[in-house]
Design a protein around this motif. Structure first.
Motif, short mmCIF file in Angstrom:
data_model
loop_
_atom_site.label_atom_id
_atom_site.label_comp_id
_atom_site.label_asym_id
_atom_site.label_seq_id
_atom_site.Cartn_x
_atom_site.Cartn_y
_atom_site.Cartn_z
N SER A 1 -13.66 -6.36 2.25
CA SER A 1 -13.88 -7.39 1.23
C SER A 1 -13.67 -8.79 1.79
O SER A 1 -14.43 -9.71 1.45
CB SER A 1 -12.93 -7.18 0.04
OG SER A 1 -13.33 -6.09 -0.73
N GLY B 1 -13.01 -0.34 -5.68
CA GLY B 1 -11.62 -0.29 -6.13
C GLY B 1 -11.45 0.38 -7.47
O GLY B 1 -10.52 0.06 -8.22
N ARG C 1 -14.43 3.92 -4.13
CA ARG C 1 -13.45 3.36 -3.21
C ARG C 1 -13.83 1.95 -2.77
O ARG C 1 -12.97 1.08 -2.59
CB ARG C 1 -13.33 4.28 -2.00
CG ARG C 1 -12.08 4.09 -1.17
CD ARG C 1 -11.99 5.16 -0.11
NE ARG C 1 -11.03 4.82 0.92
CZ ARG C 1 -10.96 5.41 2.10
NH1 ARG C 1 -11.80 6.41 2.38
NH2 ARG C 1 -10.08 5.05 3.00
N ASN D 1 -4.60 -0.30 -7.19
CA ASN D 1 -5.15 -0.47 -5.84
C ASN D 1 -4.08 -0.62 -4.76
O ASN D 1 -4.38 -1.02 -3.64
CB ASN D 1 -6.09 -1.68 -5.81
CG ASN D 1 -7.38 -1.43 -6.57
OD1 ASN D 1 -7.77 -0.28 -6.76
ND2 ASN D 1 -8.01 -2.48 -7.03
N TYR E 1 -7.21 2.14 -0.11
CA TYR E 1 -7.93 0.90 -0.39
C TYR E 1 -7.70 -0.17 0.68
O TYR E 1 -8.27 -1.26 0.59
CB TYR E 1 -7.52 0.35 -1.76
CG TYR E 1 -7.94 1.23 -2.92
CD1 TYR E 1 -9.28 1.52 -3.16
CD2 TYR E 1 -6.99 1.78 -3.78
CE1 TYR E 1 -9.66 2.33 -4.22
CE2 TYR E 1 -7.36 2.59 -4.84
CZ TYR E 1 -8.70 2.86 -5.05
OH TYR E 1 -9.08 3.68 -6.09
N ASP F 1 -10.27 -3.24 1.35
CA ASP F 1 -9.77 -4.60 1.13
C ASP F 1 -10.08 -5.49 2.32
O ASP F 1 -10.41 -6.68 2.17
CB ASP F 1 -8.26 -4.58 0.88
CG ASP F 1 -7.89 -4.10 -0.52
OD1 ASP F 1 -8.79 -4.00 -1.37
OD2 ASP F 1 -6.69 -3.83 -0.75
N TYR G 1 0.83 -1.22 0.00
CA TYR G 1 0.00 0.00 0.00
C TYR G 1 0.87 1.26 0.00
O TYR G 1 0.51 2.27 0.60
CB TYR G 1 -0.92 0.00 1.23
CG TYR G 1 -1.97 -1.07 1.20
CD1 TYR G 1 -3.11 -0.93 0.41
CD2 TYR G 1 -1.83 -2.23 1.95
CE1 TYR G 1 -4.09 -1.93 0.38
CE2 TYR G 1 -2.80 -3.23 1.93
CZ TYR G 1 -3.92 -3.06 1.14
OH TYR G 1 -4.88 -4.05 1.11
#
Length: 339
Positions: free
Chosen positions: A196, A239, A236, A184, A189, A193, A166
């Motif tokens: 997710s 992604g 966002r 990404n 993100y 993530d 990142y």
């Protein structure tokens, strides 16, 4: 006399129409008020959920490790030290020049993680509200050789974040990685993530081999992310850049018509998945003027829209959504793409 009687009838008709319109407007305002009131109550309930968030910086601890401090570090984080490797291997790794360069870059970028802590606090409040059986995990940051396939690892009460994935899409560490993947690698993100991973765990593996089955499964995940990250932009969450999301909204009707015209919904052609559902440089319509602009994973966006429409048009719980099959969701969604 007949003329005036007809005029009276006409006036009564128009008065009736005006009254109906007033009633409909009042009803609409009432439901909007109730909806906003319910949302406000949910927001209040979520804000009261107590959460303890602590990000443990294993990456900085390992950067300073010595042969004397290594035993204590291994005792504190045994899950990060496979027994098959001798202590000398870990010391050698910590002193490696490339590892030290990564340490410097990570420390420079992530000197402070207070913003992420705040976002994680809100995320886990929402997770507790919608999935109370889930406990807040032990959160540990690591450096993991830029292993972008494992940016986030969630397992047995552990949440492991690879900070070296990142550092920003244009960081020189990522020069050999394709541009669409690097997009990404931004810190903004990181929390999406993480959300997710929780959404995927709730939805479970995709069992329906059809295109619509896959599309709806990803749509469920994104809908759950909607609930867990209400303050985040839609771009966002999925992604995308804001420009990519704007393109998806603008071309929603065209995308849907393409899927229908090509009879793709119930197809089991496996090539459709990398074309429209998986990370790629772009979604492949095989139309030059479209492929230059279409963001990847465009069918995930459509699945998200269908699931959102299903939830708005049916009185079902989140658990019922998760358990519902793709065909039921699609048939009852009343989905109509924006023009």
């Amino acid at each position: 006399m007949a003329f005036w009687r007809n005029r009276d009838n006409l006036d009564r008709y128009y008065n009736l129409q005006r009254n109906i319109i007033k009633i409909l407007k009042f009803t609409l305002v009432f439901y909007v008020f109730i909806s906003c009131s319910n949302e406000s109550e949910v927001k209040k309930e979520i804000s009261k959920i107590p959460i303890e968030i602590k990000i443990e910086r294993f990456d900085t601890l390992f950067a300073k490790v010595t042969l004397e401090t290594l035993p204590d570090l291994k005792k504190e984080y045994p899950f990060l030290f496979p027994e098959k490797y001798a202590d000398s291997i870990w010391i050698k790794r910590s002193q490696d020049t490339i590892q030290q360069e990564v340490n410097i870059e990570v420390e420079k970028t992530f000197l402070d993680l207070s913003k992420e802590e705040t976002e994680l606090y809100s995320l886990f409040q929402h997770i507790q509200y919608y999935f109370p059986e889930i406990k807040t995990p032990k959160i540990v940051t690591i450096i993991n050789d830029v292993d972008y396939r494992n940016k986030i690892v969630l397992s047995k009460g552990l949440l492991i974040i690879a900070l070296d994935t990142y550092l920003g899409k244009d960081h020189h560490f990522y020069e050999g990685i394709q541009k669409y993947l690097r997009q990404n690698f931004e810190r903004k993100y990181m929390v999406p993530d993480i959300a997710s991973m929780y959404a995927k765990n709730q939805v479970g593996p995709i069992r329906d081999r059809t295109f619509i089955g896959n599309l709806i499964s990803f749509g469920k995940e994104l809908y759950i992310k909607d609930l867990l990250l209400p303050e985040f932009t839609n771009a966002r969450k999925i992604g995308y850049t804001e420009e990519q999301y704007s393109w998806a909204i603008t071309n929603e009707e065209y995308i849907w018509r393409y899927f229908i015209d090509k009879k793709l919904l119930y197809s089991t052609d496996s090539s459709l998945m990398p074309r429209f559902l998986y990370p790629a440089p772009f979604s492949k319509f095989y139309l030059e003027e479209i492929d230059k602009e279409a963001p990847d994973r465009i069918a995930q966006f459509i699945g998200w829209r269908i699931v959102d429409s299903y939830m708005k048009n049916n009185n079902v719980s989140l658990r019922q959504l998760i358990l519902a099959d793709a065909e039921t969701i699609f048939n009852r969604s009343k989905y109509k793409p924006k023009k």
